[in-house]
Enzyme design. Structure first.
Site, mmCIF file in Angstrom:
data_model
loop_
_atom_site.group_PDB
_atom_site.id
_atom_site.type_symbol
_atom_site.label_atom_id
_atom_site.label_comp_id
_atom_site.label_asym_id
_atom_site.label_seq_id
_atom_site.Cartn_x
_atom_site.Cartn_y
_atom_site.Cartn_z
ATOM 1 N N SER A 66 -16.059 -15.474 3.947
ATOM 2 C CA SER A 66 -15.575 -14.405 4.830
ATOM 3 C C SER A 66 -16.645 -13.921 5.805
ATOM 4 C CB SER A 66 -15.122 -13.220 3.975
ATOM 5 O OG SER A 66 -14.774 -12.135 4.808
ATOM 6 N N ASN A 99 -12.488 -7.467 -0.482
ATOM 7 C CA ASN A 99 -13.902 -7.202 -0.286
ATOM 8 C C ASN A 99 -14.198 -5.840 -0.899
ATOM 9 O OD1 ASN A 99 -16.479 -6.718 0.549
ATOM 10 N ND2 ASN A 99 -16.096 -7.008 2.741
ATOM 11 N N CYS A 102 -19.048 -4.989 0.154
ATOM 12 C CA CYS A 102 -19.857 -4.929 1.372
ATOM 13 C C CYS A 102 -21.009 -3.944 1.146
ATOM 14 C CB CYS A 102 -18.999 -4.469 2.550
ATOM 15 S SG CYS A 102 -19.982 -4.267 4.031
ATOM 16 N N ASN A 151 -21.126 -11.498 -2.876
ATOM 17 C CA ASN A 151 -21.349 -11.018 -1.520
ATOM 18 C C ASN A 151 -22.872 -10.945 -1.299
ATOM 19 O OD1 ASN A 151 -21.051 -9.694 1.042
ATOM 20 N ND2 ASN A 151 -19.102 -8.853 0.331
ATOM 21 N N THR A 152 -23.301 -10.409 -0.183
ATOM 22 C CA THR A 152 -24.733 -10.403 0.148
ATOM 23 C C THR A 152 -25.525 -9.438 -0.758
ATOM 24 O OG1 THR A 152 -24.241 -8.754 1.829
ATOM 25 C CG2 THR A 152 -24.420 -11.040 2.560
HETATM 26 C C1 LIG Z 1 -22.786 -12.246 9.558
HETATM 27 C C2 LIG Z 1 -22.086 -12.111 8.228
HETATM 28 C C3 LIG Z 1 -20.896 -11.405 8.137
HETATM 29 C C4 LIG Z 1 -20.230 -11.264 6.917
HETATM 30 N N1 LIG Z 1 -19.058 -10.576 6.858
HETATM 31 C C5 LIG Z 1 -18.383 -10.496 5.662
HETATM 32 C C6 LIG Z 1 -17.113 -9.857 5.602
HETATM 33 O O1 LIG Z 1 -16.552 -9.388 6.609
HETATM 34 N N2 LIG Z 1 -16.510 -9.786 4.375
HETATM 35 C C7 LIG Z 1 -17.061 -10.311 3.238
HETATM 36 O O2 LIG Z 1 -16.450 -10.230 2.145
HETATM 37 N N3 LIG Z 1 -18.251 -10.960 3.283
HETATM 38 C C8 LIG Z 1 -18.919 -11.052 4.468
HETATM 39 N N4 LIG Z 1 -20.115 -11.716 4.514
HETATM 40 C C9 LIG Z 1 -20.688 -12.294 3.261
HETATM 41 C C10 LIG Z 1 -20.364 -13.784 3.132
HETATM 42 O O3 LIG Z 1 -18.976 -14.025 3.045
HETATM 43 C C11 LIG Z 1 -21.042 -14.378 1.875
HETATM 44 O O4 LIG Z 1 -20.603 -13.693 0.722
HETATM 45 C C12 LIG Z 1 -22.557 -14.282 1.931
HETATM 46 O O5 LIG Z 1 -23.022 -14.504 3.248
HETATM 47 C C13 LIG Z 1 -23.238 -15.290 0.982
HETATM 48 O O6 LIG Z 1 -22.887 -16.616 1.306
HETATM 49 P P1 LIG Z 1 -23.818 -17.573 2.248
HETATM 50 O O7 LIG Z 1 -25.210 -17.492 1.687
HETATM 51 O O8 LIG Z 1 -23.205 -18.945 2.153
HETATM 52 O O9 LIG Z 1 -23.730 -17.003 3.632
HETATM 53 C C14 LIG Z 1 -20.801 -11.858 5.746
HETATM 54 C C15 LIG Z 1 -21.987 -12.595 5.840
HETATM 55 C C16 LIG Z 1 -22.638 -12.725 7.057
HETATM 56 C C17 LIG Z 1 -23.935 -13.522 7.119
#
Ligand SMILES: Cc1cc2nc3c(=O)[nH]c(=O)nc-3n(C[C@H](O)[C@H](O)[C@H](O)COP(=O)(O)O)c2cc1C
Length: 294
Positions: A11, A116, A119, A181-182
């Site tokens: 996402s 979500n 966040c 999530n992050t």
């Molecule tokens: C720029 C950005 C925007 C994101 N926006 C959302 C979001 O709107 N909703 C959500 O659940 N996670 C969001 N995430 C989190 C990602 O979906 C994911 O959980 C997180 O980046 C870890 O995965 P990755 O290391 O492969 O990026 C966002 C991540 C990034 C980097």
């Protein structure tokens, strides 16, 4: 929900448009998760909203989105062209808000919902809901009552015990869990002596969080009774296989798309297939959770 392969777009990485989703499907993704959408539109934070860290990105976008009413047309358009399931990520400031966004998303054609509740940089939603097992359970129950489509709960690593929250979500009726999530993080500029992000604090994604995400999936698998979708720092087939061995049934890829492009989904799927063949397995399901054996 059946997937042609176990990879999905995470996402938030590519917004809302049918065109960008199509480019990810052309790159081989087995499902698409949209950016999170709420009941009302939000501007998000002023720049800078993203900063490069040594082994990942720190973002604090502030959930900019058009609101579900402004997004239903995009969902319809995406559904008309996409050949893979479309999972709409939703957020809210109360259980009732989650339920009403869920209803609208499903009416527009969503194949499933990802809640979500994790966040790390918007107050009163996101991880504030995902940190309290009772509030989380109420959100899941209300969304489940509002729709018959699968409900996936995306968990936050910014909690004391992610397993407790995973159990609470699955007891309340979640059909699957996404972890993670992050990770709450920040960057400070020594020259200006100030935090770099406008919001000061954001969420770290990418390579740096992979070991954290892997541990979360491993721990959740021991107790959760529902499928887990691994997410966090996955950039190759080997990363994906590690998540499957930890207990994930599928994986999401986000930050790695910036460096590797949409074809990261195809190369991950092909690599998983080659690994299974080389090791004598017939399907992904045979290796889900395999690293737990004693
Ligand atoms: C720029 C950005 C925007 C994101 N926006 C959302 C979001 O709107 N909703 C959500 O659940 N996670 C969001 N995430 C989190 C990602 O979906 C994911 O959980 C997180 O980046 C870890 O995965 P990755 O290391 O492969 O990026 C966002 C991540 C990034 C980097």
């Amino acid at each position: 929900m059946k997937l042609a392969n176990p990879t999905m777009l995470a996402s938030g990485i590519l917004g809302y448009s049918a065109e960008s989703f199509q480019s990810i499907v052309n790159g081989g993704a087995g499902a698409i998760v949209t950016k999170s959408v709420g009941l009302k539109s939000r501007m998000g934070y002023a720049n800078p909203t993203v900063v490069q860290a040594k082994f990942g990105l720190i973002n604090a976008m502030g959930l900019p989105n058009p609101g579900i009413d402004g997004f239903v047309e995009e969902i319809r358009e995406a559904k008309a062209v996409l050949t893979v399931p479309l999972i709409v990520s939703i957020y809210g400031f109360s259980a009732d808000e989650y339920a009403s966004v869920a209803q609208k998303a499903v009416a527009a054609g969503a194949d499933a919902l990802e809640l979500n509740v994790s966040c790390p940089h918007v107050r009163e939603t996101g991880s504030e809901i995902g940190q309290d097992p009772r509030i989380l359970a109420e959100v899941v129950r209300k969304v489940k009552m509002a729709t018959r489509k699968p409900v996936i709960v995306k968990l936050s690593p910014n909690v004391t015990d992610i397993v407790e929250l995973a159990e609470s979500a699955s007891h309340a009726g979640a059909d699957a869990l996404t972890a993670i999530n992050t990770v709450k993080a920040m960057a400070i500029d020594a020259e200006t002596a100030m935090p770099i992000l406008n919001n000061r604090v954001g969420g770290l994604s990418g390579q740096a969080i992979k070991p954290i995400a892997l541990r979360c999936v491993y721990d959740i698998w021991e107790r959760a009774k529902v499928p887990i979708i691994g997410c966090g720092g996955i950039a190759s087939w080997r990363d994906a296989v590690e998540f499957l061995l930890a207990g994930a049934s599928a994986v999401q890829i986000g930050t790695a798309i910036a460096a590797k492009g949409p074809n990261v989904f195809r190369s991950t799927t092909i690599g998983i297939g080659n690994y299974l063949k080389k090791k004598g397995f017939r399907s992904v399901s045979e290796i889900v959770g395999l690293s737990h054996r004693k």
